[in-house]
Design a protein around this motif. Structure first.
Motif, PDB file in Angstrom:
ATOM      1  N   SER A  24       0.872  -1.169   0.000  1.00  0.00           N
ATOM      2  CA  SER A  24       0.000   0.000   0.000  1.00  0.00           C
ATOM      3  C   SER A  24       0.908   1.219   0.000  1.00  0.00           C
ATOM      4  N   ILE A  25       0.707   2.116  -0.960  1.00  0.00           N
ATOM      5  CA  ILE A  25       1.655   3.218  -1.190  1.00  0.00           C
ATOM      6  C   ILE A  25       0.878   4.503  -1.468  1.00  0.00           C
ATOM      7  N   ASN A  26       1.387   5.609  -0.925  1.00  0.00           N
ATOM      8  CA  ASN A  26       0.835   6.942  -1.186  1.00  0.00           C
ATOM      9  C   ASN A  26       1.960   7.846  -1.660  1.00  0.00           C
ATOM     10  N   ASP A  27       1.674   8.712  -2.615  1.00  0.00           N
ATOM     11  CA  ASP A  27       2.663   9.634  -3.172  1.00  0.00           C
ATOM     12  C   ASP A  27       2.407  11.052  -2.677  1.00  0.00           C
ATOM     13  N   LEU A  28       3.467  11.692  -2.207  1.00  0.00           N
ATOM     14  CA  LEU A  28       3.404  13.077  -1.764  1.00  0.00           C
ATOM     15  C   LEU A  28       4.271  13.919  -2.695  1.00  0.00           C
ATOM     16  N   PRO A  29       3.694  14.871  -3.430  1.00  0.00           N
ATOM     17  CA  PRO A  29       4.538  15.767  -4.221  1.00  0.00           C
ATOM     18  C   PRO A  29       5.433  16.588  -3.279  1.00  0.00           C
ATOM     19  N   ILE A  30       6.698  16.703  -3.616  1.00  0.00           N
ATOM     20  CA  ILE A  30       7.637  17.499  -2.823  1.00  0.00           C
ATOM     21  C   ILE A  30       8.441  18.393  -3.759  1.00  0.00           C
ATOM     22  N   GLU A  31       9.027  19.423  -3.197  1.00  0.00           N
ATOM     23  CA  GLU A  31       9.966  20.263  -3.934  1.00  0.00           C
ATOM     24  C   GLU A  31      11.337  19.598  -3.879  1.00  0.00           C
ATOM     25  N   ALA A  32      12.144  19.816  -4.894  1.00  0.00           N
ATOM     26  CA  ALA A  32      13.490  19.230  -4.920  1.00  0.00           C
ATOM     27  C   ALA A  32      14.277  19.623  -3.663  1.00  0.00           C
ATOM     28  N   LYS A  33      14.062  20.836  -3.158  1.00  0.00           N
ATOM     29  CA  LYS A  33      14.782  21.301  -1.962  1.00  0.00           C
ATOM     30  C   LYS A  33      14.378  20.539  -0.702  1.00  0.00           C
ATOM     31  N   ASP A  34      13.228  19.841  -0.736  1.00  0.00           N
ATOM     32  CA  ASP A  34      12.736  19.104   0.431  1.00  0.00           C
ATOM     33  C   ASP A  34      13.152  17.641   0.430  1.00  0.00           C
ATOM     34  N   ARG A  35      13.926  17.229  -0.551  1.00  0.00           N
ATOM     35  CA  ARG A  35      14.392  15.838  -0.603  1.00  0.00           C
ATOM     36  C   ARG A  35      15.272  15.540   0.604  1.00  0.00           C
ATOM     37  N   LYS A  36      15.237  14.282   1.043  1.00  0.00           N
ATOM     38  CA  LYS A  36      16.048  13.840   2.176  1.00  0.00           C
ATOM     39  C   LYS A  36      17.011  12.723   1.800  1.00  0.00           C
ATOM     40  N   PHE A  37      16.848  12.141   0.635  1.00  0.00           N
ATOM     41  CA  PHE A  37      17.650  10.992   0.214  1.00  0.00           C
ATOM     42  C   PHE A  37      18.627  11.470  -0.865  1.00  0.00           C
ATOM     43  N   HIS A  38      19.870  11.736  -0.459  1.00  0.00           N
ATOM     44  CA  HIS A  38      20.831  12.377  -1.369  1.00  0.00           C
ATOM     45  C   HIS A  38      22.052  11.530  -1.692  1.00  0.00           C
ATOM     46  N   TRP A  39      22.058  10.257  -1.343  1.00  0.00           N
ATOM     47  CA  TRP A  39      23.237   9.453  -1.658  1.00  0.00           C
ATOM     48  C   TRP A  39      23.301   9.202  -3.169  1.00  0.00           C
ATOM     49  N   PRO A  40      24.493   8.841  -3.674  1.00  0.00           N
ATOM     50  CA  PRO A  40      24.594   8.495  -5.099  1.00  0.00           C
ATOM     51  C   PRO A  40      23.676   7.315  -5.412  1.00  0.00           C
ATOM     52  N   LEU A  41      23.182   7.237  -6.621  1.00  0.00           N
ATOM     53  CA  LEU A  41      22.299   6.133  -7.001  1.00  0.00           C
ATOM     54  C   LEU A  41      22.942   4.799  -6.652  1.00  0.00           C
ATOM     55  N   GLY A  42      22.128   3.883  -6.179  1.00  0.00           N
ATOM     56  CA  GLY A  42      22.608   2.571  -5.755  1.00  0.00           C
ATOM     57  C   GLY A  42      22.334   2.372  -4.278  1.00  0.00           C
ATOM     58  N   ARG A  43      23.111   1.509  -3.659  1.00  0.00           N
ATOM     59  CA  ARG A  43      22.921   1.122  -2.261  1.00  0.00           C
ATOM     60  C   ARG A  43      22.991   2.336  -1.331  1.00  0.00           C
ATOM     61  N   ARG A  44      22.063   2.404  -0.386  1.00  0.00           N
ATOM     62  CA  ARG A  44      22.100   3.462   0.625  1.00  0.00           C
ATOM     63  C   ARG A  44      23.305   3.234   1.518  1.00  0.00           C
ATOM     64  N   PRO A  45      24.134   4.256   1.739  1.00  0.00           N
ATOM     65  CA  PRO A  45      25.292   4.097   2.628  1.00  0.00           C
ATOM     66  C   PRO A  45      24.855   3.731   4.043  1.00  0.00           C
ATOM     67  N   ASP A  46      25.638   2.886   4.701  1.00  0.00           N
ATOM     68  CA  ASP A  46      25.311   2.439   6.056  1.00  0.00           C
ATOM     69  C   ASP A  46      25.135   3.600   7.027  1.00  0.00           C
ATOM     70  N   GLU A  47      25.868   4.686   6.818  1.00  0.00           N
ATOM     71  CA  GLU A  47      25.796   5.812   7.756  1.00  0.00           C
ATOM     72  C   GLU A  47      24.618   6.756   7.471  1.00  0.00           C
ATOM     73  N   HIS A  48      23.887   6.522   6.382  1.00  0.00           N
ATOM     74  CA  HIS A  48      22.745   7.380   6.075  1.00  0.00           C
ATOM     75  C   HIS A  48      21.639   7.117   7.106  1.00  0.00           C
ATOM     76  N   PRO A  49      20.961   8.165   7.579  1.00  0.00           N
ATOM     77  CA  PRO A  49      19.892   7.973   8.583  1.00  0.00           C
ATOM     78  C   PRO A  49      18.775   7.059   8.088  1.00  0.00           C
ATOM     79  N   SER A  50      18.180   6.358   9.038  1.00  0.00           N
ATOM     80  CA  SER A  50      17.027   5.499   8.764  1.00  0.00           C
ATOM     81  C   SER A  50      15.768   6.357   8.663  1.00  0.00           C
ATOM     82  N   LEU A  51      14.657   5.720   8.341  1.00  0.00           N
ATOM     83  CA  LEU A  51      13.381   6.452   8.318  1.00  0.00           C
ATOM     84  C   LEU A  51      13.082   7.069   9.679  1.00  0.00           C
ATOM     85  N   SER A  52      13.262   6.286  10.731  1.00  0.00           N
ATOM     86  CA  SER A  52      12.980   6.800  12.087  1.00  0.00           C
ATOM     87  C   SER A  52      13.894   7.967  12.416  1.00  0.00           C
ATOM     88  N   GLU A  53      15.165   7.851  12.064  1.00  0.00           N
ATOM     89  CA  GLU A  53      16.111   8.937  12.350  1.00  0.00           C
ATOM     90  C   GLU A  53      15.788  10.197  11.554  1.00  0.00           C
TER      91      GLU A  53
END
Length: 155
Positions: free
Chosen positions: A123-152
């Motif tokens: 079950s999925i919902n889409d929220l339009p966001i502005e590019a400036k509001d993005r939180k996921f900025h790692w290079p494409l591919g695997r999320r780095p281990d040090e990147h914050p989790s959803l809870s964080e």
């Protein structure tokens, strides 16, 4: 028969590992490789799309990642039992017009004895966001281990 460890029955550590492996696979956006984590007769409900079998899953993923550009995903374990796992997740992507979205979802998974996913209910919902509001900025591919989790991230 192909095995995809960890296999049921799950404990907290193996369920957490299974979730991270799924996240890593989806972040690599390789439909053929990702589809191999599912049984040949896997059954999905993804939003309002019903998928029957690994071939349909692979086709669905190809279409998804052709539409959802610069896709980055974080999954988090919610609950588990013997052969079932529940996750919550968020992913960010943009369409071909440059419109950004953060999609929030919950999935229920069921696995066979070889660790292949037999059932996936999303079950999925889409929220339009502005590019400036993005939180996921790692290079494409695997999320780095040090990147914050959803809870964080407070998501």
């Amino acid at each position: 028969m192909q095995k995809r460890p960890p296999v049921p029955p799950f404990d907290h550590a193996s369920a957490t590992q299974k979730v991270r492996l799924a996240e890593d696979g989806w972040n690599n956006r390789n439909p053929e490789a990702v589809s191999k984590a599912y049984s040949l007769d896997t059954q999905w409900r993804n939003r309002v799309v019903f998928i029957n079998g690994r071939e349909q899953a692979e086709s669905f993923l190809s279409e998804k990642w052709n539409k959802e550009l610069d896709y980055r995903l974080i999954k988090e374990l919610w609950a588990y039992s013997d052969n079932r796992i529940a996750v919550r997740y968020a992913y960010e992507w943009h369409d071909d017009s440059g419109n950004w979205f953060r999609s929030y979802g919950n999935e229920n998974w069921q696995f066979d004895e070889n660790g292949l996913m037999t059932n996936r209910y999303a079950s999925i919902n889409d929220l339009p966001i502005e590019a400036k509001d993005r939180k996921f900025h790692w290079p494409l591919g695997r999320r780095p281990d040090e990147h914050p989790s959803l809870s964080e991230l407070g998501l």
